[in-house]
Write an enzyme that holds these catalytic residues in place. Structure first.
Site, PDB file in Angstrom:
ATOM      1  N   GLN A   1       2.627   0.878 -11.092  1.00 53.14           N
ATOM      2  CA  GLN A   1       1.179   0.829 -11.403  1.00 53.14           C
ATOM      3  C   GLN A   1       0.741   1.931 -12.359  1.00 53.14           C
ATOM      4  O   GLN A   1      -0.344   1.864 -12.918  1.00 53.14           O
ATOM      5  CB  GLN A   1       0.346   0.886 -10.112  1.00 53.14           C
ATOM      6  CG  GLN A   1       0.203   2.264  -9.478  1.00 53.14           C
ATOM      7  CD  GLN A   1       1.437   2.731  -8.730  1.00 53.14           C
ATOM      8  OE1 GLN A   1       2.363   1.974  -8.510  1.00 53.14           O
ATOM      9  NE2 GLN A   1       1.449   3.988  -8.311  1.00 53.14           N
TER      10      GLN A   1
ATOM     11  N   GLU B   1       6.745   3.421  -9.013  1.00 53.39           N
ATOM     12  CA  GLU B   1       5.352   3.675  -9.405  1.00 53.39           C
ATOM     13  C   GLU B   1       4.944   2.815 -10.605  1.00 53.39           C
ATOM     14  O   GLU B   1       4.328   3.311 -11.571  1.00 53.39           O
ATOM     15  CB  GLU B   1       5.137   5.171  -9.703  1.00 53.39           C
ATOM     16  CG  GLU B   1       5.514   6.103  -8.565  1.00 53.39           C
ATOM     17  CD  GLU B   1       4.565   6.062  -7.357  1.00 53.39           C
ATOM     18  OE1 GLU B   1       3.578   5.283  -7.379  1.00 53.39           O
ATOM     19  OE2 GLU B   1       4.839   6.785  -6.391  1.00 53.39           O
TER      20      GLU B   1
ATOM     21  N   CYS C   1     -10.205  -1.806   9.127  1.00 53.08           N
ATOM     22  CA  CYS C   1     -10.478  -0.360   9.152  1.00 53.08           C
ATOM     23  C   CYS C   1     -10.688   0.233   7.757  1.00 53.08           C
ATOM     24  O   CYS C   1     -11.183   1.353   7.628  1.00 53.08           O
ATOM     25  CB  CYS C   1      -9.338   0.380   9.848  1.00 53.08           C
ATOM     26  SG  CYS C   1      -9.132  -0.069  11.587  1.00 53.08           S
TER      27      CYS C   1
ATOM     28  N   CYS D   1      -1.532   0.808  10.114  1.00 53.97           N
ATOM     29  CA  CYS D   1      -2.893   1.363  10.037  1.00 53.97           C
ATOM     30  C   CYS D   1      -2.983   2.582  10.943  1.00 53.97           C
ATOM     31  O   CYS D   1      -2.694   2.494  12.142  1.00 53.97           O
ATOM     32  CB  CYS D   1      -3.915   0.311  10.461  1.00 53.97           C
ATOM     33  SG  CYS D   1      -5.595   0.959  10.512  1.00 53.97           S
TER      34      CYS D   1
ATOM     35  N   SER E   1       0.831  -1.206   0.000  1.00 62.25           N
ATOM     36  CA  SER E   1       0.000   0.000   0.000  1.00 62.25           C
ATOM     37  C   SER E   1       0.864   1.254   0.000  1.00 62.25           C
ATOM     38  O   SER E   1       2.092   1.178   0.098  1.00 62.25           O
ATOM     39  CB  SER E   1      -0.873   0.009   1.267  1.00 62.25           C
ATOM     40  OG  SER E   1      -0.037   0.172   2.398  1.00 62.25           O
TER      41      SER E   1
HETATM   42  P1  ADP Z   1       5.634   4.028  -0.273  1.00 60.62           P
HETATM   43  O1  ADP Z   1       6.617   4.166  -1.405  1.00 60.62           O
HETATM   44  O2  ADP Z   1       5.220   2.606  -0.019  1.00 60.62           O
HETATM   45  O3  ADP Z   1       4.435   4.951  -0.400  1.00 60.62           O
HETATM   46  P2  ADP Z   1       7.664   5.388   1.248  1.00 60.62           P
HETATM   47  O4  ADP Z   1       8.900   4.534   1.115  1.00 60.62           O
HETATM   48  O5  ADP Z   1       7.570   6.587   0.362  1.00 60.62           O
HETATM   49  O6  ADP Z   1       6.379   4.445   1.075  1.00 60.62           O
HETATM   50  O7  ADP Z   1       7.510   5.913   2.744  1.00 60.62           O
HETATM   51  C1  ADP Z   1       7.587   5.081   3.875  1.00 60.62           C
HETATM   52  C2  ADP Z   1       7.683   5.987   5.111  1.00 60.62           C
HETATM   53  O8  ADP Z   1       6.456   6.675   5.284  1.00 60.62           O
HETATM   54  C3  ADP Z   1       7.902   5.293   6.437  1.00 60.62           C
HETATM   55  O9  ADP Z   1       9.251   4.976   6.690  1.00 60.62           O
HETATM   56  C4  ADP Z   1       7.416   6.349   7.416  1.00 60.62           C
HETATM   57  O10 ADP Z   1       8.432   7.277   7.703  1.00 60.62           O
HETATM   58  C5  ADP Z   1       6.350   7.108   6.638  1.00 60.62           C
HETATM   59  N1  ADP Z   1       4.959   6.844   7.036  1.00 60.62           N
HETATM   60  C6  ADP Z   1       3.970   7.776   7.070  1.00 60.62           C
HETATM   61  N2  ADP Z   1       2.786   7.219   7.420  1.00 60.62           N
HETATM   62  C7  ADP Z   1       3.014   5.897   7.610  1.00 60.62           C
HETATM   63  C8  ADP Z   1       2.173   4.780   7.971  1.00 60.62           C
HETATM   64  N3  ADP Z   1       0.860   4.921   8.200  1.00 60.62           N
HETATM   65  N4  ADP Z   1       2.751   3.567   8.073  1.00 60.62           N
HETATM   66  C9  ADP Z   1       4.074   3.422   7.860  1.00 60.62           C
HETATM   67  N5  ADP Z   1       4.910   4.421   7.511  1.00 60.62           N
HETATM   68  C10 ADP Z   1       4.396   5.658   7.380  1.00 60.62           C
HETATM   69 ZN    ZN Z   2      -6.820  -0.841  11.444  1.00 60.93          ZN
END
Ligand code: ADP
Ligand code: ZN
Length: 192
Positions: free
Chosen positions: A92, A90, A181, A146, A17
């Site tokens: 997708q 990215e 959730c 979450c 996600s």
């Molecule tokens: P993705 O590429 O999967 O969107 P990123 O590598 O850009 O993820 O970012 C991961 C980082 O986002 C985590 O190390 C943390 O610092 C931050 N983060 C913000 N919200 C969350 C969350 N709900 N769960 C986990 N990490 C989160």
């Molecule tokens: Zn949850």
């Protein structure tokens, strides 16, 4: 992952996600390849120039230089013959050609690492990622936390009203949620 031949290329997919650390993991692997003095090229689709046109940027502000492409096939045009590692973020947002492009790059002996969302905001498989999972030698599923309950999260919850599959430039319009959730109807409800 065990490598059987140094001559042969392969495909690694990092999927999960939003906020699950896909970009961080992609950047980590690519940095280590650079430290090993492998020739690395990194690509992202033109749709994802929100934070930077010349970098992949994670939500934790890790970044690495990248090239922007209009389509998957453009990667085959731009990639240098002596490039050993190809990173793609990215996934997708690319068309289905990404599958044959990834195969072609691996057949040329390159290590291909692709990160991308496994599901869209309704929890549906997000093409072409499921197809890439089928052809990959190695798959990593990353989990976020979450924001509602603190469990491992696998879904990307949309918080704004839109039925478009892709809403660009609105990363604060999403949050990570677990199965319990996650509410796929929220994106419709907030519209009313
Ligand atoms: P993705 O590429 O999967 O969107 P990123 O590598 O850009 O993820 O970012 C991961 C980082 O986002 C985590 O190390 C943390 O610092 C931050 N983060 C913000 N919200 C969350 C969350 N709900 N769960 C986990 N990490 C989160
Ligand atoms: Zn949850």
């Amino acid at each position: 992952m065990e490598r059987h031949s140094s001559d042969s290329g392969w495909i690694e997919v990092i999927t999960g996600s939003m906020f699950s650390g896909k970009s961080e993991e992609l950047i980590r692997r690519l940095r280590r390849a650079q430290i090993a003095r492998r020739k690395v090229q990194i690509f992202k689709p033109v749709i994802d120039v929100r934070y930077s046109e010349e970098h992949i940027v994670s939500h934790s502000e890790m970044k690495i230089q990248s090239e922007t492409v209009q389509s998957a096939t453009e990667i085959l045009v731009i990639v240098d013959m002596d490039t050993e590692v190809v990173g793609i973020d990215e996934g997708q947002f690319f068309d289905g050609d990404l599958v044959s492009v990834a195969n072609k790059l691996a057949d040329l002996g390159k290590r291909v690492i692709i990160a991308g969302l496994d599901m869209d905001y309704l929890g549906r498989p997000f093409d072409p990622m499921p197809l890439l999972l089928a052809i990959a030698e190695d798959i990593t599923k990353t989990h976020a936390i979450c924001v509602r309950c603190g469990s491992p999260a696998t879904y990307t919850q949309r918080l704004i009203a839109s039925r478009e599959r892709v809403v660009v430039g609105a990363s604060d319009a999403y949050e990570a949620r677990c199965r319990a959730c996650f509410d796929p109807h929220l994106s419709e409800l907030v519209e009313e």
